[in-house]
Design a protein around this motif. Structure first.
Motif, PDB file in Angstrom:
ATOM      1  N   PHE A   1       1.013  -1.248   0.377  1.00  0.00           N
ATOM      2  CA  PHE A   1      -0.200  -0.209   0.271  1.00  0.00           C
ATOM      3  C   PHE A   1       0.979   1.124   0.144  1.00  0.00           C
ATOM      4  N   LEU A   2       1.992   0.564   0.633  1.00  0.00           N
ATOM      5  CA  LEU A   2       2.847   2.542   0.899  1.00  0.00           C
ATOM      6  C   LEU A   2       3.877   2.368   0.218  1.00  0.00           C
ATOM      7  N   GLN A   3       3.911   1.203  -0.876  1.00  0.00           N
ATOM      8  CA  GLN A   3       4.786   1.494  -1.794  1.00  0.00           C
ATOM      9  C   GLN A   3       3.867   2.703  -3.068  1.00  0.00           C
ATOM     10  N   ASN A   4       2.955   1.588  -3.055  1.00  0.00           N
ATOM     11  CA  ASN A   4       1.816   2.275  -4.316  1.00  0.00           C
ATOM     12  C   ASN A   4       1.229   3.885  -4.564  1.00  0.00           C
ATOM     13  N   LEU A   5       1.268   3.914  -3.291  1.00  0.00           N
ATOM     14  CA  LEU A   5       1.058   5.827  -3.056  1.00  0.00           C
ATOM     15  C   LEU A   5       1.857   6.492  -4.056  1.00  0.00           C
ATOM     16  N   VAL A   6       4.018   6.138  -4.112  1.00  0.00           N
ATOM     17  CA  VAL A   6       4.562   6.652  -5.026  1.00  0.00           C
ATOM     18  C   VAL A   6       4.539   6.446  -6.633  1.00  0.00           C
ATOM     19  N   SER A   7       4.328   5.317  -7.109  1.00  0.00           N
ATOM     20  CA  SER A   7       4.125   4.162  -7.845  1.00  0.00           C
ATOM     21  C   SER A   7       2.743   5.056  -9.030  1.00  0.00           C
ATOM     22  N   THR A   8       2.289   5.112  -8.071  1.00  0.00           N
ATOM     23  CA  THR A   8       0.605   5.358  -9.003  1.00  0.00           C
ATOM     24  C   THR A   8       1.366   7.180  -9.214  1.00  0.00           C
ATOM     25  N   SER A   9       1.399   8.491  -8.336  1.00  0.00           N
ATOM     26  CA  SER A   9       2.017   9.543  -8.424  1.00  0.00           C
ATOM     27  C   SER A   9       2.212   9.707  -9.129  1.00  0.00           C
ATOM     28  N   LEU A  10       3.980   8.807  -9.416  1.00  0.00           N
ATOM     29  CA  LEU A  10       4.252   9.032 -10.641  1.00  0.00           C
ATOM     30  C   LEU A  10       3.399   8.820 -11.814  1.00  0.00           C
ATOM     31  N   SER A  11       3.633   7.503 -11.913  1.00  0.00           N
ATOM     32  CA  SER A  11       3.591   6.586 -13.253  1.00  0.00           C
ATOM     33  C   SER A  11       2.466   7.489 -13.650  1.00  0.00           C
ATOM     34  N   TYR A  12       0.802   8.476 -12.980  1.00  0.00           N
ATOM     35  CA  TYR A  12       0.086   8.748 -13.573  1.00  0.00           C
ATOM     36  C   TYR A  12       0.242   9.842 -13.703  1.00  0.00           C
ATOM     37  N   PHE A  13       1.177  10.812 -13.131  1.00  0.00           N
ATOM     38  CA  PHE A  13       0.890  11.953 -13.020  1.00  0.00           C
ATOM     39  C   PHE A  13       2.661  12.604 -13.466  1.00  0.00           C
ATOM     40  N   LEU A  14       4.148  11.481 -13.626  1.00  0.00           N
ATOM     41  CA  LEU A  14       4.826  11.928 -14.063  1.00  0.00           C
ATOM     42  C   LEU A  14       4.969  13.393 -15.499  1.00  0.00           C
TER      43      LEU A  14
ATOM     44  N   ALA B   1      -4.423  -6.329  -3.616  1.00  0.00           N
ATOM     45  CA  ALA B   1      -5.559  -5.625  -3.640  1.00  0.00           C
ATOM     46  C   ALA B   1      -5.005  -3.974  -3.016  1.00  0.00           C
ATOM     47  N   PHE B   2      -3.803  -4.253  -1.543  1.00  0.00           N
ATOM     48  CA  PHE B   2      -3.575  -3.175  -0.735  1.00  0.00           C
ATOM     49  C   PHE B   2      -2.564  -2.608  -2.218  1.00  0.00           C
ATOM     50  N   ASN B   3      -2.382  -3.255  -2.917  1.00  0.00           N
ATOM     51  CA  ASN B   3      -0.958  -1.967  -3.970  1.00  0.00           C
ATOM     52  C   ASN B   3      -2.158  -1.459  -4.736  1.00  0.00           C
ATOM     53  N   GLY B   4      -3.252  -2.064  -4.869  1.00  0.00           N
ATOM     54  CA  GLY B   4      -4.575  -1.013  -5.742  1.00  0.00           C
ATOM     55  C   GLY B   4      -4.958   0.045  -5.047  1.00  0.00           C
ATOM     56  N   ALA B   5      -5.211  -0.724  -3.358  1.00  0.00           N
ATOM     57  CA  ALA B   5      -5.421   0.666  -2.484  1.00  0.00           C
ATOM     58  C   ALA B   5      -4.790   2.174  -2.023  1.00  0.00           C
ATOM     59  N   GLY B   6      -3.342   1.710  -2.594  1.00  0.00           N
ATOM     60  CA  GLY B   6      -2.418   2.789  -2.617  1.00  0.00           C
ATOM     61  C   GLY B   6      -2.447   3.344  -3.756  1.00  0.00           C
ATOM     62  N   GLY B   7      -3.128   2.970  -4.702  1.00  0.00           N
ATOM     63  CA  GLY B   7      -3.141   3.476  -5.925  1.00  0.00           C
ATOM     64  C   GLY B   7      -4.492   4.463  -5.934  1.00  0.00           C
ATOM     65  N   ILE B   8      -5.349   4.035  -5.578  1.00  0.00           N
ATOM     66  CA  ILE B   8      -6.394   4.719  -5.242  1.00  0.00           C
ATOM     67  C   ILE B   8      -5.804   7.198  -4.314  1.00  0.00           C
ATOM     68  N   ALA B   9      -5.039   6.141  -3.208  1.00  0.00           N
ATOM     69  CA  ALA B   9      -4.444   7.367  -2.583  1.00  0.00           C
ATOM     70  C   ALA B   9      -3.540   8.141  -3.108  1.00  0.00           C
ATOM     71  N   GLY B  10      -2.948   7.035  -4.337  1.00  0.00           N
ATOM     72  CA  GLY B  10      -1.930   8.184  -5.139  1.00  0.00           C
ATOM     73  C   GLY B  10      -2.711   8.626  -5.685  1.00  0.00           C
ATOM     74  N   SER B  11      -3.831   8.481  -6.549  1.00  0.00           N
ATOM     75  CA  SER B  11      -4.085   9.634  -7.811  1.00  0.00           C
ATOM     76  C   SER B  11      -4.738  10.539  -7.266  1.00  0.00           C
ATOM     77  N   PHE B  12      -4.612  10.726  -5.605  1.00  0.00           N
ATOM     78  CA  PHE B  12      -4.946  11.987  -5.257  1.00  0.00           C
ATOM     79  C   PHE B  12      -4.218  13.104  -4.451  1.00  0.00           C
ATOM     80  N   ILE B  13      -2.931  12.783  -4.214  1.00  0.00           N
ATOM     81  CA  ILE B  13      -1.513  12.840  -3.454  1.00  0.00           C
ATOM     82  C   ILE B  13      -1.447  14.056  -4.140  1.00  0.00           C
ATOM     83  N   VAL B  14      -0.934  13.933  -5.976  1.00  0.00           N
ATOM     84  CA  VAL B  14      -0.333  14.871  -7.299  1.00  0.00           C
ATOM     85  C   VAL B  14      -2.149  15.888  -7.000  1.00  0.00           C
ATOM     86  N   ARG B  15      -1.456  17.121  -6.481  1.00  0.00           N
ATOM     87  CA  ARG B  15      -2.598  18.297  -6.478  1.00  0.00           C
ATOM     88  C   ARG B  15      -2.355  18.855  -7.463  1.00  0.00           C
TER      89      ARG B  15
END
Length: 488
Positions: free
Chosen positions: A294-307, A418-432
């Motif tokens: 979960f904690l790992q994918n907070l970062v990977s989602t924010s970078l992969s989707y928002f880089l 699944a928790f990786n995906g949940a981290g992705g949900i959170a990560g999609s909102f941290i780049v504002r």
């Protein structure tokens, strides 16, 4: 002349000694047998590397490409064309995909064992390719979100299923390098996909399609083609590998199964029942692994989707340059992923490797968030991307090394994804967007999450050390398997 009694005793003693001492010829034959067996195992392992790691890397790459086309398209006219630029609709289109994926994670991973890897991966890859292709022709943001839900359902079994399959083929001291090869192929194709998207965007207006539509059409068609190819390229589980298309002989399949049985004793699964799968939800260790993902994918989602958005809005690059410059950090990430995995497998180090990568990521995000120079900030994306990509292999190996049993592997692979995906949900909102160009929330959340990961690894290390000590003293049997010890 009759031999004396002493002579007869000497001859008898010599004969007895010769019977007791090992025959030199037998020793040589035994040694040669070990060498031959190791050579056969190495040959089989290379075959598995070529077939399994290659197709697994491609499927994971297509998974990321098809789910992430929307990232490259986000810096084109797509957002305004579909009304995704209003409110938080773009973020919703990202996390709704993740929710659908989480919901089908466990059933889809079980299906890998039920229907077989060749059939299941072939079907779901073809399906998500067709869905991606159809996305090119949506006309409203609601239609986009509907297809994102279907895409999440189709893709739900790819990553956990492949993680599970790879863990069944390799011994514990071979796994991290294979997971790294999987990740390396994945990120190389992902990075190349960004460059391809740059070229496809140049087709804007050709044949009545906009640039972002060409991205979905081309990548969807390629994925559907690989879905068909997967049925012949994919391999089955070790005990059934001889049934795969032009792969191992029955004898080689038996050797593969025996080496895994010797390593951890869990080649054959029990007959399926939900109780045998869900009973593993009682193991608190599984939830510790889930927290890491979960904690790992907070970062990977924010970078992969928002880089691309960070490069465009945060660093002032044009739309085309933002797409192109998002690729090099992923190419670089292959280096730390392979190096850290070689060291991890050679010295059986798991926790220290993950911790080192976390420190590198923290340094990278400090450069990205707190420097005034664009060059320093861009270099920070290299450090951060390289560290989190390397940690995917580290974490996959960390959990796979420390569990035993086929259904437990299925449950754990599905749970952590699944928790990786949940981290992705959170990560999609941290780049504002209002926080451009610093994106300070994303910076601090990413740094904080990896400080917590380091703390979790320390707690795991202490627990594994104490458990192994009890096992050595004969006070505890770990994972219900005689002789098993945790790797940390």
């Amino acid at each position: 002349m009759a031999k004396s009694a002493s002579a007869r005793e000497s001859e008898t003693l010599v004969a007895n000694v010769q019977d007791v001492l090992p025959n030199e010829e037998d020793e040589q034959q035994e040694e040669q047998g070990v060498i031959d067996r190791q050579a056969r195992e190495k040959k089989i392992r290379l075959k598995v590397d070529f077939r399994l790691c290659s197709i697994a890397g491609i499927l994971c790459s297509l998974n990321l490409l098809d789910s992430g086309v929307i990232s490259s398209a986000s810096v084109t006219s797509m957002l305004s064309d579909l009304g995704l630029d209003q409110g938080n609709r773009y973020s919703v289109s990202i996390f709704i995909f993740t929710i659908a994926s989480i919901a089908f994670q466990l059933p889809s991973t079980i299906a890998v064992r039920t229907f077989g890897p060749r059939v299941w991966f072939g079907v779901i890859t073809f399906c998500f390719g067709i869905i991606t292709l159809c996305t090119a022709f949506v006309q409203t943001w609601r239609q986009m979100i509907a297809l994102r839900i279907l895409l999440g359902m189709a893709m739900s079994g790819v990553y956990p299923g492949l993680t599970y399959l790879i863990s069944t083929w390799y011994t514990r001291n071979e796994q991290q390098l294979r997971f790294a090869l999987l990740q390396s192929g994945e990120v190389i194709i992902l990075a190349t996909g960004g460059i391809v998207n740059f070229g496809l965007n140049k087709l804007d207006g050709s044949h009545g399609l906009k640039g972002w539509q060409w991205m979905f059409v081309v990548q969807g068609a390629i994925t559907a083609f690989f879905g068909i190819l997967t049925y012949w390229w994919m391999v089955d589980f070790p005990e059934n590998a001889h049934a795969s298309f032009m792969f191992l002989s029955p004898e080689e399949s038996e050797i593969s199964a025996k080496r895994i049985q010797k390593d951890r004793g869990d080649v054959e699964p029990d007959p399926f029942s939900w109780s045998k799968v869900l009973v593993h939800s009682k193991d608190p260790k599984v939830y510790g692994f889930c927290v890491l993902y979960f904690l790992q994918n907070l970062v990977s989602t924010s970078l992969s989707y928002f880089l691309p958005i960070i490069l465009q809005g945060g660093m002032g690059f044009s739309s085309d340059k933002a797409i192109l410059l998002s690729a090099p950090p992923y190419y670089y990430s292959v280096i730390p992923a392979i190096l850290s995995s070689l060291i991890g497998d050679k010295y059986q180090l798991r926790g220290p490797i993950i911790t080192f990568n976390c420190i590198c990521l923290i340094v990278g995000f400090c450069m990205l968030g707190f420097s005034d120079q664009v060059t320093v900030r861009y270099i920070g994306t290299y450090l951060a991307t390289g560290a989190y990509v390397a940690n995917w292999a580290g974490m996959a190996t960390y959990q796979a090394n420390n569990i035993v049993g086929q259904w437990k592997r299925v449950f754990t692979a599905a749970a952590v994804t699944a928790f990786n995906g949940a981290g992705g949900i959170a990560g999609s909102f941290i780049v504002r967007q209002p926080e451009a160009p610093r994106y300070i929330t994303a910076i601090w959340v990413s740094i904080g999450s990896h400080i917590v990961i380091i703390g979790c690894i320390a707690a795991f290390t202490l627990y594994f050390y104490m458990a192994n000590s009890r096992q050595r003293a004969g006070k505890q049997v770990l994972e219900a398997t005689q002789g098993f010890r945790f790797t940390y």
